[in-house]
Design an enzyme around this catalytic site. Structure first.
Site, mmCIF file in Angstrom:
data_model
loop_
_atom_site.group_PDB
_atom_site.id
_atom_site.type_symbol
_atom_site.label_atom_id
_atom_site.label_comp_id
_atom_site.label_asym_id
_atom_site.label_seq_id
_atom_site.Cartn_x
_atom_site.Cartn_y
_atom_site.Cartn_z
ATOM 1 N N SER A 612 11.304 5.547 -2.221
ATOM 2 C CA SER A 612 11.983 6.737 -1.712
ATOM 3 C C SER A 612 11.514 7.981 -2.442
ATOM 4 O O SER A 612 11.281 9.031 -1.838
ATOM 5 C CB SER A 612 13.499 6.589 -1.869
ATOM 6 O OG SER A 612 13.994 5.699 -0.904
ATOM 7 N N SER A 735 8.622 -0.413 5.229
ATOM 8 C CA SER A 735 9.129 0.563 4.272
ATOM 9 C C SER A 735 10.128 1.495 4.951
ATOM 10 O O SER A 735 11.154 1.845 4.383
ATOM 11 C CB SER A 735 7.985 1.351 3.655
ATOM 12 O OG SER A 735 7.098 1.798 4.628
ATOM 13 N N ASN A 738 13.374 -0.482 5.246
ATOM 14 C CA ASN A 738 14.029 -1.098 4.104
ATOM 15 C C ASN A 738 13.954 -0.342 2.787
ATOM 16 O O ASN A 738 14.682 -0.659 1.864
ATOM 17 C CB ASN A 738 13.453 -2.487 3.870
ATOM 18 C CG ASN A 738 13.662 -3.394 5.047
ATOM 19 O OD1 ASN A 738 14.776 -3.580 5.498
ATOM 20 N ND2 ASN A 738 12.583 -3.947 5.564
ATOM 21 N N TYR A 739 13.041 0.611 2.690
ATOM 22 C CA TYR A 739 12.844 1.216 1.381
ATOM 23 C C TYR A 739 13.058 2.718 1.317
ATOM 24 O O TYR A 739 13.245 3.270 0.248
ATOM 25 C CB TYR A 739 11.440 0.903 0.869
ATOM 26 C CG TYR A 739 11.286 -0.528 0.443
ATOM 27 C CD1 TYR A 739 11.860 -0.958 -0.747
ATOM 28 C CD2 TYR A 739 10.621 -1.442 1.225
ATOM 29 C CE1 TYR A 739 11.749 -2.267 -1.142
ATOM 30 C CE2 TYR A 739 10.502 -2.765 0.837
ATOM 31 C CZ TYR A 739 11.064 -3.170 -0.345
ATOM 32 O OH TYR A 739 10.958 -4.463 -0.735
ATOM 33 N N LEU A 740 12.956 3.363 2.448
ATOM 34 C CA LEU A 740 13.022 4.809 2.402
ATOM 35 C C LEU A 740 14.425 5.292 2.729
ATOM 36 O O LEU A 740 14.928 5.043 3.826
ATOM 37 C CB LEU A 740 12.020 5.393 3.397
ATOM 38 C CG LEU A 740 10.584 4.937 3.135
ATOM 39 C CD1 LEU A 740 9.654 5.484 4.182
ATOM 40 C CD2 LEU A 740 10.146 5.362 1.738
#
Length: 781
Positions: A612, A735, A738-740
């Site tokens: 992030s 991403s 799930n990640y940002l």
DNA sequence: ACCCGGACTTGCTTACAGCATA
DNA sequence: TATGCTGTAAGCAAGTCCGGGT
């Protein structure tokens, strides 16, 4: 945030080492090493591996850490959110060590682009050959065995497995409350009414295509504005209809023959079904694999009857071709279904979704993620999975545990069947579960990501990551200090943390023998890294080369701090390729330590955090206020891509990428021609207009506008081209999903006036509704 | 202190719907 | 009207992490 540093005594217990190679006590190794160090390191007092109490701190080459996100060749952003000017690492001065790591996305011999990723370039199985600079001992006997085949001696594992198996067999059914509970009748009524009210959404009149769908969406209520109260209770009321079973097996038409040894054999339905699974896959790569065939054949024979088992003893002699042809034919037919048929099928499907696709949870109707049970089939493990090809059995109600409110309408099993169990556990989020027979793992029916339950968790996750931001400096400081710890365990932990932080490696839990051999940080083995004092004019380079999750290759050449380098040398001393690099460390120890540094901190939080954070930095850097929308989106995608590279999210080159690129190029060329043509016309028109009338001027203007438009179109196409090419082996989806922190994207959209639809599609918008609602243009991660 | 299974997240591939294009 | 393409959702395998039992 209080940070506890634990300097524990060197633990007396030495980790048991594999029997066949009695190893030296780790403590001894340190000491030995120190002696050597003392002898060797005459000049560079910079890096004595100190064991005394006071760490030699001054002359550290305290270099800031940089995230390695440099892109594969084509795109050249060079980000480093760790850079000091970003104030993250403020205490660390100087050092310009521009880290430039190539994330070499597999480039061997062009060949295998079409394979699934995990099957590709079986990772230079010889990763750890003798090139090692700092020669440790030379006993690397298993260099030539492919990675997946290498075994760590683990005898107890076998026993464990046996136990597991046994359990799964003898825990047959134990019936339970299957009759609907009578008691809370009154409450039920009430609840139902309430639910009715909430649930009965305005039934949208069929208004064609998209619109209709949008309107049929589940109600969105702003749960994120509600007060949060957890206590481990996930819901108060849960009602659903139970899962949908896979359609029953339909025997093949008599005309489809199976042949054994050239002769037609009529199979029992049971055997035929399983044979069909294989026949269907005949064109697939899997069927060329030994393990797959062996496993399949073994399980197939189990479902055969006596006769068949007697007769069919050799897979080689089996001829599934007719089955294969039949299935192809069927799918062909399905494709060519008439409009009416298609419509009918669709309606049926929608009706099914309507009935089973939703549940009622705490008075709200929510989408279920996967309400269909997995159909039987052959297990397709990824990478070199020892269980590939095994039969995944058909599920019956007797396999299924239902979870719902006691006072709800309890789902009914198919007639003649009973659920394995009906339970009412409101501390978990699943609606139904079963144990899958191949890996003996529990599988679940759960809610869609758009649900409150999931959304809230997602939100928490990012909040947690943001919290890490507040103490990341301290943590980095800490582990850098720990590189000098006198305790092996702490040193290893510190280096592992550095990897996790800098490279966004996964934690790396231990894995069983009966799974594909893949690793993460803690489970790295000596054979997975190579140390180079010097490589391509960079100093202290560590080359990572291993298979990570899903057997995706991770290859990265990383210049590291000298101290890290020395430590790695130390960790590798007297070890073979197959030995653990961090032999004193596992994910539990690591996470335990992390949670001491910050509540709820685990290895995975670093990944979220760095992802992030990187996105935000990249967006700041790449976006220009007055770019066109297309350019802004390209910038966004580039930022997204940087994250994907950091996290090593890969994909196989999409089928027909080459072709579609060519087409795009053609388009561009023709556009260019058009522009040339238009330019000429404009020139002419302008000349005419000069001494012409109003009409000519008007024409000239028009032509100019046309030219302008063409140019814009060209620019768009060119952007599309670069975007697509840069993306061919990089998967952005993971991403993004799930990640940002979605609020970063939302804020960016709002700030730069880009419609959110350009960044998030429908599903994603549903999932991130909370963020869309929550974040203003000023939001910072 | 460790082992183990349960719960939940992450990650890649495939199938398919829906659209544009020939 | 058929065909081809593209983006999306579904599917399910494979991770992470936690907590309870011993």
């Amino acid at each position: 945030m209080k940070i506890l540093r634990l300097y524990m005594k060197e633990d007396s217990k030495v980790k048991p080492t594999p029997a066949e190679e009695p190893k030296v006590n780790k403590k001894e190794i340190i000491e030995i090493n120190l002696k050597e160090e003392a002898n060797l390191s005459t000049d560079d007092d910079d890096d004595k591996l100190v064991i005394k109490d006071e760490p030699s701190s001054q002359d550290e080459a305290d270099e800031p850490i940089q995230a390695d996100v440099s892109a594969a060749s084509s795109c050249d952003y060079n980000l480093s959110h760790f850079k000091k000017n970003e104030s993250v690492f403020s205490e660390n001065e100087e050092s310009e060590s521009q880290t430039e790591i190539k994330v070499e996305v597999k480039e061997e011999e062009d060949s295998d682009e079409d394979m699934p990723l995990c099957n590709r370039s079986k990772l230079s199985a010889r990763v750890s050959s003798n090139k090692r600079k700092l020669e440790d001992d030379d006993d690397e006997e298993d260099d030539d065995i492919p990675l997946a085949a290498r075994k760590k001696p683990k005898i107890e594992k076998k026993i464990k497995k046996e136990k597991k198996k046994k359990r799964s067999f003898d825990d047959e059914e134990e019936e339970e409350d299957f009759k609907p509970e009578k008691k809370p009748k009154v409450k039920k009524e009430k609840d139902k009414k309430k639910i009715k009210k909430e649930v009965s959404q305005p039934e949208s009149p069929v208004k064609g295509g998209r619109k209709k769908k949008e309107e049929e969406e589940v109600e969105v209520w702003k749960w994120w504005e509600e007060e949060k109260k957890d206590e481990g209770v996930k819901w108060k009321f849960l009602e659903h209809k139970g899962p949908v079973f896979a359609p029953p097996y339909e025997p093949l038409p008599k005309s489809v023959k199976f042949k054994y040894n050239g002769k037609v054999v009529e199979l029992s339905p049971e055997a035929e079904e399983v044979a069909g699974f294989y026949g269907k896959m005949l064109d697939h790569d899997y069927t060329t694999k030994d393990v797959f065939n062996k496993n399949f054949f073994k399980d197939w024979r189990k479902v055969m009857n006596e006769e068949e088992r007697e007769l069919i003893t050799d897979l080689q002699k089996c001829d599934f071709n007719q089955m294969n042809a039949y299935y192809k034919e069927v799918s062909e037919k399905n494709k060519n279904r008439s409009k009416e048929e298609k419509k009918e099928l669709k309606e049926k499907n929608e009706a099914l979704i309507k009935e089973y696709g939703f549940c009622i949870i705490d008075g709200h109707k929510e989408k279920i993620g996967n309400f269909r049970l997995e159909p039987p089939g052959l297990f397709r493990g990824r990478g070199e999975h020892p269980k590939m090809g095994k039969l995944k059995k058909r599920l019956n109600a007797e396999d299924i545990i239902i979870n719902c409110s006691q006072d709800s309408n309890i789902p009914k099993p198919p007639s003649g069947h009973k659920w394995k169990e009906v339970r009412h556990s409101n501390t978990v989020t699943w609606l139904a579960s079963w144990t899958e027979n191949v890996q003996n793992q529990v599988k679940y029916i759960m809610l869609n990501p758009s649900s409150k339950l999931k959304g809230e968790k997602d939100w928490q996750k990012y909040e947690n990551a943001r919290r890490l931001h507040k103490c990341i400096n301290k943590i980095r400081d800490d582990y850098q200090k720990d590189w000098k710890s006198k305790e092996m365990k702490i040193r290893q932990r510190a280096v592992a943390m550095y990897f996790i932080d800098k490279l966004a490696l996964r934690a790396g839990n231990e894995k069983d023998e009966d799974q594909a051999d893949t690793v993460g940080c803690c489970s790295l083995r000596v054979e997975h890294i190579e140390l180079h004092e010097k490589k391509d004019d960079k100093e202290y380079v560590v080359v990572f080369d291993f298979l990570g999750k899903d057997s995706i290759r991770y290859y990265n050449e990383v210049p590291v701090e000298k101290r890290v380098f020395k430590n790695l040398t130390l960790f590798m001393e007297n070890k073979k390729g197959g030995d653990d690099l961090f032999d004193r460390l596992n994910t539990m120890i690591l996470n335990k330590h992390l949670s001491d540094l910050m509540p709820n901190l685990t290895a995975k939080v670093f990944r979220t955090y760095n992802a992030s954070w990187t996105l935000q930095q990249q967006l700041d850097k790449l976006t220009n206020e007055d770019d066109s929308e297309a350019e802004k989106i390209l910038s966004y995608n580039r930022a997204n891509r940087a994250v994907a590279i950091l996290c090593n999210h890969q994909r196989s080159v999409p089928k027909g990428h080459e072709k579609s690129m060519e087409k795009l190029k053609e388009k561009i060329d023709s556009k260019r021609d058009a522009i040339k043509d238009a330019e000429r016309q404009v020139k002419d028109a302008v000349r005419e207009a000069k001494h012409g009338s109003v009409k000519e001027k008007f024409v000239a203007d028009k032509k100019k506008k046309l030219l302008q438009r063409l140019k814009e179109q060209l620019a768009k196409l060119e952007i599309q081209e670069t975007d697509r090419d840069e993306n061919k082996t990089i998967a952005l989806g993971t991403s993004k999903l799930n990640y940002l922190d979605p609020r970063i994207s939302v804020a960016w959209c709002k700030k730069y006036d880009v419609p959110i639809e350009k960044i998030y599609n429908k599903t994603q918008r549903d999932k991130f509704r909370w963020a869309i609602d929550m974040a203003g243009p000023e939001y910072r991660f």
